[in-house]
Design a protein around this motif. Structure first.
Motif, PDB file in Angstrom:
ATOM      1  N   GLN A 124     -51.929  27.153  13.175  1.00  0.00           N
ATOM      2  CA  GLN A 124     -53.039  27.801  12.486  1.00  0.00           C
ATOM      3  C   GLN A 124     -53.902  28.600  13.471  1.00  0.00           C
ATOM      4  N   ASP A 125     -54.166  28.024  14.634  1.00  0.00           N
ATOM      5  CA  ASP A 125     -54.995  28.700  15.641  1.00  0.00           C
ATOM      6  C   ASP A 125     -54.300  29.948  16.188  1.00  0.00           C
ATOM      7  N   ILE A 126     -52.986  29.879  16.369  1.00  0.00           N
ATOM      8  CA  ILE A 126     -52.238  31.056  16.827  1.00  0.00           C
ATOM      9  C   ILE A 126     -52.321  32.166  15.785  1.00  0.00           C
ATOM     10  N   GLY A 127     -52.121  31.805  14.522  1.00  0.00           N
ATOM     11  CA  GLY A 127     -52.185  32.802  13.459  1.00  0.00           C
ATOM     12  C   GLY A 127     -53.554  33.448  13.352  1.00  0.00           C
ATOM     13  N   GLU A 128     -54.596  32.639  13.458  1.00  0.00           N
ATOM     14  CA  GLU A 128     -55.963  33.168  13.383  1.00  0.00           C
ATOM     15  C   GLU A 128     -56.265  34.070  14.579  1.00  0.00           C
ATOM     16  N   ALA A 129     -55.832  33.659  15.771  1.00  0.00           N
ATOM     17  CA  ALA A 129     -56.051  34.468  16.970  1.00  0.00           C
ATOM     18  C   ALA A 129     -55.289  35.792  16.884  1.00  0.00           C
ATOM     19  N   PHE A 130     -54.097  35.767  16.288  1.00  0.00           N
ATOM     20  CA  PHE A 130     -53.308  36.987  16.098  1.00  0.00           C
ATOM     21  C   PHE A 130     -54.049  37.956  15.180  1.00  0.00           C
TER      22      PHE A 130
END
Length: 230
Positions: A124-130
């Motif tokens: 989830q954090d990777i997707g949000e950062a992307f």
């Protein structure tokens, strides 16, 4: 003031106004990614958006092999599930990650959309950062695509019948590991070149790895980043 001076002054003002108009028009357009050198990683967006640097080398930036990732998988993961029915019975240990505003889960044939909570939060954090990175760089919104998640023991056995290189002790067995493809994305707005999106995604993943949150392997044949939570 002579006629000559007036004429020269008039044309100077007209030229200045034309320059200002061109600058204003270019600033108001949607930012587009444009190359500033022949090096693939050195790109810049117009209208004051941030540069897209990518990483100097994918293999060097994401070198974490199976032998490294399996240690983390066994530490943070669940006991391997036997099949889909077994996974359903163990929902207290696993989190369903079927869909998210920040990523799309591909149609899965050899895995099921579950992760341990620690890995689900990382994804989830990777997707949000992307998403955030696309925004600040002026790149139209896209969703990254998750192509593999938790594999049951039955899944691994089937993969081994088709691919002799498939490892029996896969990190995917533990619910700690997921794959994000780098050559396909799901458009939310206007479509963007996959290379551009890959560069942005690689920046995000490098940051998460350097924060000590995950191990990452750049998979050439599978076309994905193979990621295990730490």
């Amino acid at each position: 003031m002579t006629k000559r001076q007036f004429t020269l002054g008039f044309f100077a003002v007209v030229a200045l106004l034309a320059v200002i108009r061109v600058w204003a028009d270019s600033s108001s357009k949607e930012a587009e990614v444009v190359p500033v050198t022949e090096q693939k990683a050195d790109w810049v967006t117009s209208a004051g958006h941030h540069r897209i640097w990518s990483v100097p080398s994918y293999k060097a930036a994401f070198p974490d092999s199976q032998s490294v990732q399996i240690v983390a998988a066994e530490k943070w993961g669940v006991r391997p599930v036997r099949n889909r029915e077994d996974a359903e019975r163990r929902k207290k240990e696993l989190v369903y990650i079927g869909e998210s505003p920040y990523f799309h889960v591909d149609r899965l044939s050899s895995s099921i959309p579950y992760l341990v909570p620690r890995a689900a939060i990382l994804l989830q954090d990777i997707g949000e950062a992307f998403y955030d990175s696309l925004y600040v760089k002026g790149v139209p919104m896209q969703k990254m695509i998750v192509t593999s998640v938790l594999r049951s023991m039955d899944d691994v056995a089937k993969l081994q019948r088709r691919n002799q290189n498939a490892t029996e002790r896969s990190c995917h067995l533990f619910g700690t590991t997921f794959d994000i493809c780098y050559n396909r994305y799901r458009p939310v707005g206007r479509e963007v070149r996959n290379d551009t999106l890959k560069w942005v995604l690689s920046e995000v993943l490098r940051d998460k790895r350097e924060e000590g949150r995950c191990y990452i392997k750049y998979e050439v044949k599978q076309g994905c980043f193979h990621i295990t939570v730490r």
